[in-house]
Design an enzyme around this catalytic site. Structure first.
Site, PDB file in Angstrom:
ATOM      1  N   TYR A  69       3.676  -8.774   2.265  1.00  0.00           N
ATOM      2  CA  TYR A  69       3.865  -7.412   1.744  1.00  0.00           C
ATOM      3  C   TYR A  69       5.229  -7.261   1.059  1.00  0.00           C
ATOM      4  O   TYR A  69       5.344  -6.550   0.057  1.00  0.00           O
ATOM      5  CB  TYR A  69       3.646  -6.359   2.836  1.00  0.00           C
ATOM      6  CG  TYR A  69       2.164  -6.074   2.992  1.00  0.00           C
ATOM      7  CD1 TYR A  69       1.524  -5.201   2.125  1.00  0.00           C
ATOM      8  CD2 TYR A  69       1.404  -6.745   3.942  1.00  0.00           C
ATOM      9  CE1 TYR A  69       0.159  -4.970   2.215  1.00  0.00           C
ATOM     10  CE2 TYR A  69       0.034  -6.525   4.041  1.00  0.00           C
ATOM     11  CZ  TYR A  69      -0.584  -5.633   3.168  1.00  0.00           C
ATOM     12  OH  TYR A  69      -1.936  -5.423   3.245  1.00  0.00           O
ATOM     13  N   ARG A  72       4.746  -8.707  -2.327  1.00  0.00           N
ATOM     14  CA  ARG A  72       3.984  -7.793  -3.195  1.00  0.00           C
ATOM     15  C   ARG A  72       4.817  -6.584  -3.596  1.00  0.00           C
ATOM     16  O   ARG A  72       4.752  -6.126  -4.735  1.00  0.00           O
ATOM     17  CB  ARG A  72       2.693  -7.371  -2.490  1.00  0.00           C
ATOM     18  CG  ARG A  72       1.670  -8.518  -2.520  1.00  0.00           C
ATOM     19  CD  ARG A  72       0.393  -8.151  -1.833  1.00  0.00           C
ATOM     20  NE  ARG A  72      -0.234  -6.975  -2.382  1.00  0.00           N
ATOM     21  CZ  ARG A  72      -1.041  -6.159  -1.694  1.00  0.00           C
ATOM     22  NH1 ARG A  72      -1.308  -6.420  -0.418  1.00  0.00           N
ATOM     23  NH2 ARG A  72      -1.579  -5.112  -2.260  1.00  0.00           N
ATOM     24  N   HIS A 121      -6.457   4.081   0.305  1.00  0.00           N
ATOM     25  CA  HIS A 121      -6.048   2.899   1.085  1.00  0.00           C
ATOM     26  C   HIS A 121      -4.555   2.908   1.393  1.00  0.00           C
ATOM     27  O   HIS A 121      -3.981   1.859   1.696  1.00  0.00           O
ATOM     28  CB  HIS A 121      -6.434   1.601   0.352  1.00  0.00           C
ATOM     29  CG  HIS A 121      -7.919   1.339   0.349  1.00  0.00           C
ATOM     30  ND1 HIS A 121      -8.521   0.433  -0.503  1.00  0.00           N
ATOM     31  CD2 HIS A 121      -8.935   1.869   1.103  1.00  0.00           C
ATOM     32  CE1 HIS A 121      -9.833   0.421  -0.273  1.00  0.00           C
ATOM     33  NE2 HIS A 121     -10.109   1.280   0.688  1.00  0.00           N
ATOM     34  N   CYS A 129       4.731   3.460  11.983  1.00  0.00           N
ATOM     35  CA  CYS A 129       4.668   2.850  13.310  1.00  0.00           C
ATOM     36  C   CYS A 129       3.272   2.274  13.548  1.00  0.00           C
ATOM     37  O   CYS A 129       2.269   2.961  13.346  1.00  0.00           O
ATOM     38  CB  CYS A 129       4.979   3.901  14.375  1.00  0.00           C
ATOM     39  SG  CYS A 129       4.894   3.226  16.044  1.00  0.00           S
ATOM     40  N   THR A 198     -12.489  -1.437 -10.732  1.00  0.00           N
ATOM     41  CA  THR A 198     -12.769  -1.783  -9.326  1.00  0.00           C
ATOM     42  C   THR A 198     -14.029  -2.619  -9.256  1.00  0.00           C
ATOM     43  O   THR A 198     -14.983  -2.383 -10.018  1.00  0.00           O
ATOM     44  CB  THR A 198     -12.893  -0.537  -8.416  1.00  0.00           C
ATOM     45  OG1 THR A 198     -13.337  -0.982  -7.121  1.00  0.00           O
ATOM     46  CG2 THR A 198     -13.848   0.514  -8.949  1.00  0.00           C
TER      47      THR A 198
HETATM   48  C1  BJW Z   1     -10.185  -4.843 -15.022  1.00  0.00           C
HETATM   49  C2  BJW Z   1      -9.046  -5.344 -15.513  1.00  0.00           C
HETATM   50  C3  BJW Z   1      -8.555  -4.608 -16.637  1.00  0.00           C
HETATM   51  C4  BJW Z   1      -9.472  -6.660 -13.884  1.00  0.00           C
HETATM   52  N1  BJW Z   1      -9.245  -3.524 -17.055  1.00  0.00           N
HETATM   53  N2  BJW Z   1     -10.912  -3.839 -15.341  1.00  0.00           N
HETATM   54  C5  BJW Z   1     -20.698  -1.652   4.177  1.00  0.00           C
HETATM   55  C6  BJW Z   1     -21.227  -2.899   3.895  1.00  0.00           C
HETATM   56  C7  BJW Z   1     -20.501  -4.082   4.145  1.00  0.00           C
HETATM   57  C8  BJW Z   1     -19.227  -4.016   4.687  1.00  0.00           C
HETATM   58  C9  BJW Z   1     -18.696  -2.790   4.963  1.00  0.00           C
HETATM   59  C10 BJW Z   1     -19.430  -1.627   4.724  1.00  0.00           C
HETATM   60  N3  BJW Z   1     -18.642  -0.560   5.083  1.00  0.00           N
HETATM   61  C11 BJW Z   1     -17.463  -1.014   5.517  1.00  0.00           C
HETATM   62  C12 BJW Z   1     -17.469  -2.370   5.473  1.00  0.00           C
HETATM   63  C13 BJW Z   1     -16.347  -3.265   5.853  1.00  0.00           C
HETATM   64  C14 BJW Z   1     -15.266  -3.337   4.832  1.00  0.00           C
HETATM   65  C15 BJW Z   1     -15.881  -3.699   3.484  1.00  0.00           C
HETATM   66  O1  BJW Z   1     -16.105  -2.876   2.632  1.00  0.00           O
HETATM   67  N4  BJW Z   1     -16.117  -4.979   3.276  1.00  0.00           N
HETATM   68  C16 BJW Z   1     -16.734  -5.451   2.028  1.00  0.00           C
HETATM   69  C17 BJW Z   1     -15.690  -6.261   1.273  1.00  0.00           C
HETATM   70  C18 BJW Z   1     -17.953  -6.222   2.360  1.00  0.00           C
HETATM   71  N5  BJW Z   1     -14.528  -2.081   4.762  1.00  0.00           N
HETATM   72  C19 BJW Z   1     -13.577  -1.784   5.630  1.00  0.00           C
HETATM   73  O2  BJW Z   1     -13.259  -2.527   6.539  1.00  0.00           O
HETATM   74  C20 BJW Z   1     -12.891  -0.444   5.457  1.00  0.00           C
HETATM   75  N6  BJW Z   1     -12.842   0.227   6.713  1.00  0.00           N
HETATM   76  C21 BJW Z   1     -13.943   0.666   7.319  1.00  0.00           C
HETATM   77  O3  BJW Z   1     -15.041   0.586   6.844  1.00  0.00           O
HETATM   78  O4  BJW Z   1     -13.678   1.220   8.551  1.00  0.00           O
HETATM   79  C22 BJW Z   1     -14.769   1.614   9.376  1.00  0.00           C
HETATM   80  C23 BJW Z   1     -14.151   2.234  10.616  1.00  0.00           C
HETATM   81  C24 BJW Z   1     -14.483   3.526  10.954  1.00  0.00           C
HETATM   82  C25 BJW Z   1     -13.926   4.098  12.103  1.00  0.00           C
HETATM   83  C26 BJW Z   1     -13.033   3.376  12.881  1.00  0.00           C
HETATM   84  C27 BJW Z   1     -12.684   2.079  12.530  1.00  0.00           C
HETATM   85  C28 BJW Z   1     -13.259   1.511  11.382  1.00  0.00           C
HETATM   86  C29 BJW Z   1     -11.431  -0.634   5.036  1.00  0.00           C
HETATM   87  C30 BJW Z   1     -11.303  -1.311   3.720  1.00  0.00           C
HETATM   88  C31 BJW Z   1      -9.827  -1.559   3.432  1.00  0.00           C
HETATM   89  C32 BJW Z   1      -9.612  -2.412   2.187  1.00  0.00           C
HETATM   90  N7  BJW Z   1      -8.261  -2.839   2.154  1.00  0.00           N
HETATM   91  C33 BJW Z   1      -7.758  -3.535   0.988  1.00  0.00           C
HETATM   92  C34 BJW Z   1      -6.287  -3.902   1.235  1.00  0.00           C
HETATM   93  C35 BJW Z   1      -5.427  -2.636   1.108  1.00  0.00           C
HETATM   94  C36 BJW Z   1      -4.003  -2.892   1.414  1.00  0.00           C
HETATM   95  C37 BJW Z   1      -3.329  -3.829   0.448  1.00  0.00           C
HETATM   96  O5  BJW Z   1      -3.380  -3.645  -0.775  1.00  0.00           O
HETATM   97  O6  BJW Z   1      -2.749  -4.754   0.954  1.00  0.00           O
HETATM   98  O7  BJW Z   1      -7.867  -2.702  -0.177  1.00  0.00           O
HETATM   99  S1  BJW Z   1      -8.740  -4.963   0.540  1.00  0.00           S
HETATM  100  C38 BJW Z   1      -8.607  -4.735  -1.202  1.00  0.00           C
HETATM  101  O8  BJW Z   1      -9.908  -4.405  -1.751  1.00  0.00           O
HETATM  102  C39 BJW Z   1      -7.736  -3.480  -1.379  1.00  0.00           C
HETATM  103  C40 BJW Z   1      -8.417  -2.796  -2.531  1.00  0.00           C
HETATM  104  O9  BJW Z   1      -8.071  -1.420  -2.554  1.00  0.00           O
HETATM  105  C41 BJW Z   1      -9.878  -3.055  -2.231  1.00  0.00           C
HETATM  106  C42 BJW Z   1     -10.763  -2.923  -3.450  1.00  0.00           C
HETATM  107  O10 BJW Z   1     -10.444  -3.848  -4.405  1.00  0.00           O
HETATM  108  P1  BJW Z   1     -10.512  -3.426  -5.949  1.00  0.00           P
HETATM  109  O11 BJW Z   1      -9.513  -2.390  -6.230  1.00  0.00           O
HETATM  110  O12 BJW Z   1     -11.908  -3.125  -6.327  1.00  0.00           O
HETATM  111  O13 BJW Z   1      -9.972  -4.764  -6.637  1.00  0.00           O
HETATM  112  P2  BJW Z   1     -10.771  -6.116  -6.993  1.00  0.00           P
HETATM  113  O14 BJW Z   1      -9.777  -7.175  -7.169  1.00  0.00           O
HETATM  114  O15 BJW Z   1     -11.873  -6.350  -6.049  1.00  0.00           O
HETATM  115  O16 BJW Z   1     -11.469  -5.790  -8.390  1.00  0.00           O
HETATM  116  C43 BJW Z   1     -10.718  -5.597  -9.567  1.00  0.00           C
HETATM  117  C44 BJW Z   1     -11.705  -5.198 -10.657  1.00  0.00           C
HETATM  118  O17 BJW Z   1     -10.975  -4.893 -11.830  1.00  0.00           O
HETATM  119  C45 BJW Z   1     -12.687  -6.321 -11.029  1.00  0.00           C
HETATM  120  O18 BJW Z   1     -13.994  -5.784 -11.111  1.00  0.00           O
HETATM  121  C46 BJW Z   1     -12.214  -6.794 -12.410  1.00  0.00           C
HETATM  122  O19 BJW Z   1     -13.284  -7.203 -13.238  1.00  0.00           O
HETATM  123  C47 BJW Z   1     -11.570  -5.548 -12.938  1.00  0.00           C
HETATM  124  N8  BJW Z   1     -10.465  -5.728 -13.879  1.00  0.00           N
HETATM  125  N9  BJW Z   1      -8.599  -6.440 -14.885  1.00  0.00           N
HETATM  126  C48 BJW Z   1     -10.402  -3.169 -16.409  1.00  0.00           C
HETATM  127  N10 BJW Z   1      -7.415  -4.954 -17.283  1.00  0.00           N
HETATM  128 ZN    ZN Z   2       6.800   4.233  16.829  1.00  0.00          ZN
END
Ligand code: BJW
Ligand code: ZN
Length: 252
Positions: A69, A72, A121, A129, A198
């Protein structure tokens, strides 16, 4: 190459709409030099999410997670908002009800001047904390805050004695309830939703366009590649967000 006909069509749809919103992902910041997660140059090619972006990873090796982190944060500190962020910030003036739901933690929408941003996110510059005692601090460059104390490993510690962690949402963690509830409510009531840079893979954020489609909104996807949303979107604009968003602005 921007598809002029499709841009004109979207311009007409946007001109006629009152409630417009956007949802963004890592792709919008790619042209600012912030790495995306998936894809050939994405972070998940070099790092395993389960080693870095889960509460279990932090529990097992907080030093490794903080190292990642801090690296980043340094990259993001060097980045500047690009014409895609800039265009979206001006959409607030064009549509008074415009709101932006971002999965990004980089803060670049705020730096571009957007004021109505829902960060589902979290934010990489905020440190909180890990025990949730309530302590939270803004460590963004230039923030006038006291540095937090470090332990003998150089890791930040909380006043309650717990560990501090980046205030972002890791896999398996619940999203901020207020943020995701607001995002879903906006999706339910918008007329046009722009889905920008996304992969539409990570839930619950990926449900935002699904909700908008279900409620009858027009969904316009802007992405360099196809995603699971592409076939369901009303219009798919294939290309760079930093080129397409200013072109859309010009067509409204
Ligand atoms: C361009 C471009 C240009 C490039 N112009 N385009 C249902 C089904 C299956 C699994 C799950 C489900 N529901 C939940 C889950 C589990 C999980 C999940 O979704 N997993 C899947 C991957 C399968 N989700 C979770 O765990 C979430 N929590 C949850 O569900 O909790 C339930 C709960 C309830 C109650 C109590 C306890 C729990 C949390 C998800 C957290 C995601 N975290 C991250 C890290 C954040 C911190 C950090 O940055 O360090 O978030 S992971 C990462 O992915 C980050 C992003 O925000 C997120 C999405 O990624 P994003 O933004 O889409 O980026 P990329 O790289 O994937 O895509 C980029 C796109 O841009 C591409 O399409 C390119 O083509 C395009 N692009 N250049 C235009 N110039
Ligand atoms: Zn504390």
């Amino acid at each position: 190459m921007v598809d002029r006909d499709a841009i004109e069509r979207c311009g007409r749809l946007l001109r006629e709409a009152g409630r417009v919103m956007a949802t963004t992902g890592a792709g919008i910041s790619a042209e600012s030099g912030v790495p995306t997660f998936r894809g050939p140059d994405g972070l998940w090619r070099r790092y395993r999410p389960e080693d870095l972006a889960t509460p279990e990873a932090f529990g097992a090796n907080p030093a490794l997670v903080w190292e990642w982190y801090r690296w980043r944060r340094a990259r993001i500190a060097e980045a500047r908002p690009n014409p895609g962020h800039d265009a979206l910030s001006r959409f607030e003036r064009r549509w008074p009800a415009f709101e932006l739901v971002t999965q990004n933690v980089d803060g670049l929408h705020h730096r571009a001047g957007s004021t109505r941003v829902i960060e589902v996110h979290g934010n990489i510059w905020r440190t909180r904390c890990a025990r949730r005692c309530g302590f939270s601090i803004d460590e963004s460059p230039g923030a006038a805050t006291e540095p937090v104390p470090l332990d003998d490993r150089g890791l930040p510690v909380c006043q309650c004695g717990g560990m501090l962690r980046p205030d972002v949402t890791w896999f398996g963690e619940a999203l901020d309830a207020q943020a995701i509830t607001r995002a879903f409510a906006l999706a339910e009531s918008c007329e046009v939703l722009l889905v920008v840079g996304t992969s539409s893979l990570v839930y619950p954020a990926a449900a935002v366009p699904e909700i908008a489609l279900g409620a009858g909104a027009t969904v316009i996807e802007i992405n360099v590649d196809a995603t699971p949303l592409t076939s369901r979107a009303d219009v798919s604009l294939r290309g760079l967000a930093g080129e397409i968003l200013p072109a859309l602005e010009g067509a409204v």
